[in-house]
Design an enzyme around this catalytic site. Sequence first.
Site, PDB file in Angstrom:
ATOM      1  N   HIS A  90       0.851  -1.190   0.000  1.00 18.38           N
ATOM      2  CA  HIS A  90       0.000   0.000   0.000  1.00 18.38           C
ATOM      3  C   HIS A  90       0.881   1.231   0.000  1.00 18.38           C
ATOM      4  O   HIS A  90       1.924   1.265   0.654  1.00 18.38           O
ATOM      5  CB  HIS A  90      -0.920   0.000   1.233  1.00 18.38           C
ATOM      6  CG  HIS A  90      -2.078   0.941   1.120  1.00 18.38           C
ATOM      7  ND1 HIS A  90      -1.955   2.289   1.383  1.00 18.38           N
ATOM      8  CD2 HIS A  90      -3.380   0.733   0.780  1.00 18.38           C
ATOM      9  CE1 HIS A  90      -3.135   2.865   1.205  1.00 18.38           C
ATOM     10  NE2 HIS A  90      -4.007   1.949   0.838  1.00 18.38           N
ATOM     11  N   ASP A 117      -7.919  -3.909  -0.429  1.00 22.11           N
ATOM     12  CA  ASP A 117      -8.515  -3.999  -1.763  1.00 22.11           C
ATOM     13  C   ASP A 117      -8.485  -5.420  -2.304  1.00 22.11           C
ATOM     14  O   ASP A 117      -9.401  -5.855  -3.002  1.00 22.11           O
ATOM     15  CB  ASP A 117      -7.773  -3.066  -2.726  1.00 22.11           C
ATOM     16  CG  ASP A 117      -7.903  -1.608  -2.334  1.00 22.11           C
ATOM     17  OD1 ASP A 117      -9.041  -1.184  -2.054  1.00 22.11           O
ATOM     18  OD2 ASP A 117      -6.889  -0.901  -2.287  1.00 22.11           O
TER      19      ASP A 117
END
Length: 429
Positions: A306, A363
């Site tokens: 991330h 995600d």
Amino acid sequence: MAENIAKLELPGNDSIDLPIKKGTAGFDVIDISKLGSKGHFTFDPGFLATASCESAITYIDGAQGILLHRGYPIGELAVDSDYLDLCYLLLYGELPNKAQYDTFVHTVKNHTMVNEQLAAFFRGFRRDAHPMAMLCGVTGALSAFYQDSLDVNDERHREIAAFRLVSKMPTIAAMCYKYSIGQPFVYPRNDLSYAGNFLSMMFAVPCEEYKVNPIVERAMDRIFILHADHEQNASTSTVRLAGSSGANPFACIAAGIASLWGPAHGGANEACLNMLEEIGSVDRIPEFIARAKDKEDPFRLMGFGHRVYKNFDPRAKVMRETCHEVLAELNVNDPLLDVAMELERIALEDEYFVSKKLYPNVDFYSGIIMKAIGIPTSMFTVLFALARTVGWIAHWKEMLDQPGHKISRPRQLYTGDAERSFVAKDKRG
């Protein structure tokens, strides 16, 4: 107590004292608001080292993997709370007591219907229009239906607009899906939870009864919680930027939706599923793992690591557990989900991924859950926008509540031509 000062030396033997502001957590911030009086501005493309506002809503420490909403860790909220409980917290700053919670839930549930004329808007879209295009357009159009709550300087109007957006966004999102597949719109039900009602509007049909699966319902609620707010990202900053001009709340949220639509922002879980489709089968995974490790190969594993969280994504742990619960409950036979689970296993064990902290992020897991539930990838970002609406509104309200807020006006480093003499058309070569 005297505040700390940073002294900045400027050309021409000039200098300026800049106050250093200290928050309750995170880096200290140098206040450069008076720097322009000395004929200088800062240059910070992407605003990566600039605090654009003062906020008390969300705190992120990417290095330590910390995400707090109003001081509460996201892991505790996702496990022990629910989405509307979190909505109240984000909007009002404190967790509600039972009476406050019951009143809040009742108000939201009883304002989920949209004006019947709004359905006519959808008929203006092609059936193959991207759901985000419809969501952006219809959300902006809400200002034409609710003109009684557009005075952004009225605190009560701001609160009414907040309730309307939180209440009606699931209805509009589900309408985007139903229209795209040619099915009739399903009206909201006040007897269902926020997440359960959304699932009903997505998957119910008039010819038979729809029963909400409690495992799926809880998974959807957690997806909403884990995507509710993420500090000053691109879409939240867009909402604040639009709101600073005094634009109505529906236009501001539509602006946030437009920003979220970008593949570098809200489209991450959709990109993750597209990657799984590109891989196709478990036996092809070694090939793509090798490509991911090759610095010369442009291929990147989506859903791993991330930009903000350099250690681990604190939302991913809860989402991982929820993901496995849903897959076990639904017993879905889908080769892409087999690919996803094998990729997860490798990423958690392979030294390359472990050493670089390329763990599966929120995600990755939310995309798998939504695919297992039956939500098409084109709807992933729509769900993200639905969940994030309350965060956008909370930041919009906070900005307008703060005294002395100003219209945003970023500066630029101009690199074009200096002033030139104009040449009339008949005198040009």
